[in-house]
Design an enzyme around this catalytic site. Structure first.
Site, PDB file in Angstrom:
ATOM      1  N   LYS A 226     -36.151  30.661 -27.544  1.00  0.00           N
ATOM      2  CA  LYS A 226     -35.726  29.274 -27.769  1.00  0.00           C
ATOM      3  C   LYS A 226     -36.348  28.679 -29.023  1.00  0.00           C
ATOM      4  CE  LYS A 226     -34.424  28.534 -23.046  1.00  0.00           C
ATOM      5  NZ  LYS A 226     -33.477  27.622 -22.407  1.00  0.00           N
TER       6      LYS A 226
ATOM      7  N   LYS B  71     -39.091  33.092 -23.263  1.00  0.00           N
ATOM      8  CA  LYS B  71     -38.463  31.792 -23.585  1.00  0.00           C
ATOM      9  C   LYS B  71     -39.079  31.176 -24.840  1.00  0.00           C
ATOM     10  CE  LYS B  71     -36.455  30.858 -19.177  1.00  0.00           C
ATOM     11  NZ  LYS B  71     -36.583  30.458 -17.815  1.00  0.00           N
TER      12      LYS B  71
ATOM     13  N   ASN C  63     -28.823  20.617  -9.144  1.00  0.00           N
ATOM     14  CA  ASN C  63     -29.995  21.387  -8.714  1.00  0.00           C
ATOM     15  C   ASN C  63     -31.030  20.445  -8.108  1.00  0.00           C
ATOM     16  OD1 ASN C  63     -32.022  20.561 -10.840  1.00  0.00           O
ATOM     17  ND2 ASN C  63     -30.350  21.312 -12.122  1.00  0.00           N
TER      18      ASN C  63
ATOM     19  N   ASP D  45     -26.996  25.667 -16.772  1.00  0.00           N
ATOM     20  CA  ASP D  45     -26.648  26.599 -17.846  1.00  0.00           C
ATOM     21  C   ASP D  45     -25.137  26.662 -18.057  1.00  0.00           C
ATOM     22  OD1 ASP D  45     -29.235  27.347 -18.503  1.00  0.00           O
ATOM     23  OD2 ASP D  45     -29.334  28.763 -16.833  1.00  0.00           O
TER      24      ASP D  45
ATOM     25  N   LYS E 188      -9.500  14.947  -6.080  1.00  0.00           N
ATOM     26  CA  LYS E 188     -10.356  15.705  -5.156  1.00  0.00           C
ATOM     27  C   LYS E 188      -9.687  17.042  -4.804  1.00  0.00           C
ATOM     28  CE  LYS E 188     -12.527  15.233  -0.692  1.00  0.00           C
ATOM     29  NZ  LYS E 188     -12.464  14.555   0.593  1.00  0.00           N
TER      30      LYS E 188
HETATM   31  O1  PMT Z   1     -38.148  17.572 -11.500  1.00  0.00           O
HETATM   32  P1  PMT Z   1     -39.203  18.100 -10.562  1.00  0.00           P
HETATM   33  O2  PMT Z   1     -38.733  18.126  -9.131  1.00  0.00           O
HETATM   34  O3  PMT Z   1     -40.538  17.442 -10.753  1.00  0.00           O
HETATM   35  O4  PMT Z   1     -39.416  19.650 -10.941  1.00  0.00           O
HETATM   36  C1  PMT Z   1     -39.912  19.979 -12.193  1.00  0.00           C
HETATM   37  C2  PMT Z   1     -39.241  21.266 -12.748  1.00  0.00           C
HETATM   38  C3  PMT Z   1     -39.581  22.443 -11.855  1.00  0.00           C
HETATM   39  C4  PMT Z   1     -37.721  21.075 -12.807  1.00  0.00           C
HETATM   40  C5  PMT Z   1     -39.814  21.438 -14.214  1.00  0.00           C
HETATM   41  O5  PMT Z   1     -41.206  21.585 -14.145  1.00  0.00           O
HETATM   42  C6  PMT Z   1     -39.207  22.672 -14.877  1.00  0.00           C
HETATM   43  O6  PMT Z   1     -39.659  23.772 -14.739  1.00  0.00           O
HETATM   44  N1  PMT Z   1     -38.139  22.442 -15.667  1.00  0.00           N
HETATM   45  C7  PMT Z   1     -37.354  23.530 -16.319  1.00  0.00           C
HETATM   46  C8  PMT Z   1     -36.473  24.119 -15.283  1.00  0.00           C
HETATM   47  C9  PMT Z   1     -35.722  25.364 -15.671  1.00  0.00           C
HETATM   48  O7  PMT Z   1     -35.114  25.926 -14.802  1.00  0.00           O
HETATM   49  O8  PMT Z   1     -35.760  25.735 -16.903  1.00  0.00           O
HETATM   50  P2  PMT Z   1     -34.881  26.963 -17.531  1.00  0.00           P
HETATM   51  O9  PMT Z   1     -35.601  28.224 -17.342  1.00  0.00           O
HETATM   52  O10 PMT Z   1     -33.443  26.885 -17.071  1.00  0.00           O
HETATM   53  O11 PMT Z   1     -34.868  26.525 -19.017  1.00  0.00           O
HETATM   54  C10 PMT Z   1     -35.944  26.762 -19.908  1.00  0.00           C
HETATM   55  C11 PMT Z   1     -36.119  25.587 -20.817  1.00  0.00           C
HETATM   56  O12 PMT Z   1     -34.926  25.343 -21.554  1.00  0.00           O
HETATM   57  C12 PMT Z   1     -36.435  24.290 -20.118  1.00  0.00           C
HETATM   58  O13 PMT Z   1     -37.328  23.594 -20.942  1.00  0.00           O
HETATM   59  C13 PMT Z   1     -35.098  23.567 -20.056  1.00  0.00           C
HETATM   60  O14 PMT Z   1     -35.241  22.139 -20.040  1.00  0.00           O
HETATM   61  C14 PMT Z   1     -34.459  24.030 -21.354  1.00  0.00           C
HETATM   62  N2  PMT Z   1     -32.994  24.096 -21.298  1.00  0.00           N
HETATM   63  C15 PMT Z   1     -32.342  24.927 -20.445  1.00  0.00           C
HETATM   64  C16 PMT Z   1     -30.958  24.991 -20.469  1.00  0.00           C
HETATM   65  C17 PMT Z   1     -30.243  24.177 -21.366  1.00  0.00           C
HETATM   66  N3  PMT Z   1     -28.930  24.192 -21.403  1.00  0.00           N
HETATM   67  N4  PMT Z   1     -30.908  23.357 -22.185  1.00  0.00           N
HETATM   68  C18 PMT Z   1     -32.271  23.304 -22.184  1.00  0.00           C
HETATM   69  O15 PMT Z   1     -32.865  22.541 -22.937  1.00  0.00           O
END
Ligand code: PMT
Length: 420
Positions: A360, A356, A229, A298, A308
């Protein structure tokens, strides 16, 4: 962009973050031992003096083979101390006086020999004696050949020193003066300055451990391709740097990004969500704060192809399996740290962030609206920070400044929770 809902807190209620002033007027005893990196001690002394510290350089007898005392005297404005049996000072037990004077004893560079003497409790020169006689916090910045560093004797000495509460700053990895490559380089002076600032306390996170995840994960499809991503790591790195400046001992678990590790931060580099999960869970067990800023995949391909994948059929199906949720698993730990998650949303920011927070088991969610030059890859961001009893909007600005504000909000909520 509009954020709906009641906002109980304003930024004016959250205090500002401080930095180098903590060293102003503090007494730093800078020990220099006989290593090639001794030449960097002059720059370190200069930086310490520049931020207002009083620096007394103490050299081991053979350190002057690597740097002249006159250089250090010129930078610190104080005569360098070298000899234990020095009639000028020792008539009045000068080494005890010096040991009492120090607010911090920092040995940089610390050779393998000096670390061994320190671990054994020797007092066979002025510097080793001062280390025994001083009650000030003691930090060492090892510098030596990588094989010497890896030697079980050195590792055992380091373990002894760590168990005694000596702060081990470094070493860094890289090319060495002898031509070898590996761990053993002394940390750069700017990094050591930052560690000294953190160690001298006064920060809102002094004595606390923080673990941050940052950047993207890469889920391999075959040896050359992956699912990833656009996370650049900038937001997470800014938070890690801010926490270190506030005195926290910071571990940054980072996906692949093109960023330098912030000063004073220990970085663990990972690639996949599974690797991030293992590293984060291990580090978080002894942490006070966990910040999940990484954009974690995810799902991952069920199995990466050994070779490959060749172009052939018109369509290709990839079977994906769910990755563990790092934030949720850390929040479920028995003696869990304060947990801050992120949410990157394109719509209904508050609603998704609240979901969330609940799902979480986090203590706080920092939600960022993505798009319009915010969130992923950009230098700017904006946050809606929510927790059970309240929320706060942090408007669009540089990620560095935003990270400082977020760290202040976290400090406030952690303190509030601890005293509730
Ligand atoms: O890295 P940059 O370019 O500076 O951008 C920053 C950012 C936009 C990536 C950052 O600010 C941000 O928002 N990070 C979370 C991104 C996200 O898509 O989160 P999510 O909605 O998929 O997940 C929610 C939370 O669960 C997050 O804290 C994530 O780290 C955590 N998570 C998600 C999936 C997973 N398998 N494990 C996790 O811990």
């Amino acid at each position: 962009m509009t954020w709906s809902g009641e906002c109980k807190y304003t930024w004016a209620m959250v205090s500002q973050v401080s930095t180098h002033y903590r060293l102003r007027g503090r007494n730093i005893l800078l020990g220099i031992t006989a290593g090639v990196a001794a030449y960097k001690a002059a720059e370190l002394a200069r930086l310490l003096v520049k931020v207002g510290a009083q620096v007394q350089a103490v050299m081991t007898p053979s350190a002057s083979e690597f740097i002249g005392p006159m250089t250090l005297q010129a930078v610190t404005g104080r005569p360098v101390r070298q000899a234990l049996f020095d009639s000028q000072h020792e008539a009045a037990m000068g080494h005890i006086e010096l040991a009492r004077w120090a607010d911090l004893v920092l040995i940089a560079p610390a050779t393998a020999d000096f670390l061994a003497r320190l671990a054994a409790g020797m007092a066979d020169d002025l510097l080793a004696t001062l280390c025994l006689a001083s009650e000030a916090p003691l930090a060492v910045a090892p510098a030596m050949n990588e094989k010497m560093w890896r030697h079980p004797a050195t590792q055992a000495n380091m373990a002894t020193l760590a168990a005694r509460g000596v702060m081990l700053w470094g070493p860094a990895e890289g090319e060495q003066a002898c031509g070898d490559t590996g761990p053993g380089r002394m940390l750069e002076p700017a990094e050591l300055l930052q560690r000294a600032v953190s160690a001298m306390g006064g920060g809102r996170f002094a004595g606390r451990r923080a673990v941050i995840t940052a950047g993207p994960t890469r889920e391999p499809l075959d040896p050359v391709r992956f699912l990833g991503n656009r996370s650049s790591g900038r937001m997470g790195y800014a938070i890690a740097g801010s926490l270190a400046r506030e005195g926290a001992e910071v571990t940054l678990v980072s996906g692949p990004v093109a960023l330098e590790c912030p000063p004073g931060v220990e970085r663990i580099s990972v690639e996949t969500a599974m690797e991030m999960h293992t590293a984060a869970l291990t580090a978080a067990k002894s942490a006070d704060l966990f910040v999940a800023c990484a954009a974690v995949a995810d799902y991952r391909p069920r199995g990466a192809a050994d070779h490959k994948i060749k172009k052939g059929a018109e369509t290709l199906q990839v079977d994906l399996v769910k990755n563990p949720d790092i934030l949720r698993d850390v929040a479920a730990l028995p003696d869990r740290p304060f947990c801050v998650g992120f949410a990157a949303e394109t719509e209904r920011l508050r609603e998704h962030a609240s979901g969330k927070l609940r799902d979480k088991g986090a203590d706080m969610i920092a939600a960022n609206p993505v798009g319009e030059g915010l969130g992923f890859e950009s230098d700017d961001n904006a946050l809606l920070v929510i927790w059970k009893e309240g929320s706060l909007e942090l408007p669009r600005q540089r990620k560095g400044r935003l990270a400082e504000q977020l760290v202040s909000v976290i400090a406030e909520r952690m303190d509030a929770q601890a005293t509730a």
